[in-house]
Design a protein around this motif. Sequence first.
Motif, PDB file in Angstrom:
ATOM      1  N   SER A  82       0.725  -1.685  -0.015  1.00 37.55           N
ATOM      2  CA  SER A  82       0.463   0.310  -0.078  1.00 37.55           C
ATOM      3  C   SER A  82       0.938   1.349  -0.069  1.00 37.55           C
ATOM      4  O   SER A  82       0.837   1.735  -0.740  1.00 37.55           O
ATOM      5  N   ASP A 122      -5.719  -1.440  -4.757  1.00 38.27           N
ATOM      6  CA  ASP A 122      -5.505  -1.486  -3.821  1.00 38.27           C
ATOM      7  C   ASP A 122      -6.572  -3.379  -2.571  1.00 38.27           C
ATOM      8  O   ASP A 122      -7.481  -2.952  -2.601  1.00 38.27           O
ATOM      9  N   GLN A 160      -7.671   0.852   0.063  1.00 40.16           N
ATOM     10  CA  GLN A 160      -8.099  -0.339   0.620  1.00 40.16           C
ATOM     11  C   GLN A 160      -9.077  -0.610   1.835  1.00 40.16           C
ATOM     12  O   GLN A 160      -9.850  -1.933   1.158  1.00 40.16           O
TER      13      GLN A 160
HETATM   14 MG    MG Z   1      -2.081  -2.613   2.172  1.00 38.95          MG
END
Ligand code: MG
Lengths: 250, 270
Positions: free
Chosen positions: B62, B179, B102
């Motif tokens: 990330s 993500d 994410q």
């Molecule tokens: Mg991540």
Amino acid sequence: MKQLTNILEGFGSAVQLLVQSCRYAGTLPRQRARFIEQCYLIGYTTLPIVAILCFFMGSVLALQAGYSMENFGAKQFIGSLVGLSFARELGPVIVAILLAGRVGSAITAELASMKVYQEVDALVTMNIPPARMLVLPRLAAVLVMMPVLAIIGNLIGWFGGAVVSKYVQSIAIEPEAYFAALRRYMKFKDVGTGLMKAEIFGFVVVLICCSIGLSTRGGPREIGASVTRAVVASLISILVLDYFVTKALM
Amino acid sequence: MPAMPCPIHRNPITAVESPAVGVTIEGLSKNFGSLQALKNVSFAVEPGEIFVLMGPSGSGKSVLLKHIVGLETASNGRVLIDGHDAAAEGTLEHVRIALVFQAGALFNSLSVYDNLALYPREHRLGTESEIREKVVRALQILSLETTANKFPSELSGGMKKRVAIARALVMEPQLMLYDEPTSELDPVMSATISEIIATLKDEYHVTTIVVSHDRELALGIADRIGILMGGELVFLGPPSELKESKDSRIADFFHPKIDLKNPRFKTLET
Ligand SMILES: [Mg+2]
Ligand SMILES: Nc1ncnc2c1ncn2[C@@H]1O[C@H](COP(=O)(O)OP(=O)(O)OP(=O)(O)O)[C@@H](O)[C@H]1O
């Protein structure tokens, strides 16, 4: 030392935010809906509490004035005293303090939560500057609403003083006499100065609250910490600025 | 790699054609205090390619994506997107990048519909009815028609993920970053996401970087795979090479040895 650098840093980021927002001033007409929403939040929702507080502030001012001025036999000047203190000092300061507590805290909480939950990051990746979408409409709205709130605050404060002056036995001044005294020593400049102060305080409060909200870092706990910091910083700024602005406008 | 003709990215809104964008990561390092989240990572994502980034939790995937969109500044090295430094101001004016966060990062104060419509509205990409058409189509693709008027707080985890993907689709980006797009989705929805990613590549030559733990998704769509471990790039190559890799770290990552008779927490206790 650490605290001093923190203060300077905060000041710096607030100024930076202000400059950025001003750069987008041209987009304001397109953001009409957001501007109106903010006017509603800043103006309309603060109005009831401004009204109540200013009424009692005016009342207590008249009561105290009645008590102390009786000794000089100057009771008939209560109207001037309440009128001038409200227009020049109490009105703007009370409205700004209520703004910090009622609106400023909400602004910081909202922006801090947007920051913590990555909404601000999402805006940045979408090439939508937070200064344009989140800060500019609020700054514009407070500039419009502050004088309105201050004028209403003044009128209600004066009215509160009049009510006390008439019905409290030890004072017992008729409203006509009260308002005549109020008018005699009040110049247009006194009201103008007060509105100017309200404008400056309100603008600074909203700027500080936006800036602290957007510079929040970390988890959800930091949202609460930011709100506290923003309200305290706003209150201190109001009272410190009050002295300097008053002096400058004299 | 054989020299390929540069694919042409066609902007579906303006129909302006431009070469698909490539991403070059040069010696990227990132330190958070004493923690080295990225250690001298270098690789290039070719224009129009689907690049899948894998690796264990906490390996810096990330963080790497955030450097590509300019949300983090590198301690060392840099990211170039179509020749523009990702950390520089104005890069987003040149290249349209969409990142599916994410955690979704939906705007909680806006309805699902307004979440999707925000980008085209703010950038004035069409009339309100044109925007509506685009938003409705994105909602349909992700089976979200019934949620248009709901707010993010009323959605399930998987729905939020889908809204985040739909919001990115509406942006019609040249470079799309995901993500963990399928981490909260059922198999059918995961397959749909694979399909979307492949279609965007085939029809619009959208350059795509996908961070995922999902082996099936990765092996199914990737042109090339990169594996990050502890902030280091330990593998870079097409999926076929991955299966032949002799690196024990990679084998352990794909086929972890779990001894249920002798679980780890039991051995820790004694
Ligand atoms: Mg991540
Ligand atoms: N803002 C930050 N401040 C400090 N450390 C951070 C920050 N962001 C990430 N890290 C650290 O960097 C490392 C890599 O994090 P990252 O989020 O990239 O992991 P990841 O590979 O995406 O893992 P996952 O698969 O679980 O999402 C972690 O050790 C994390 O603790």
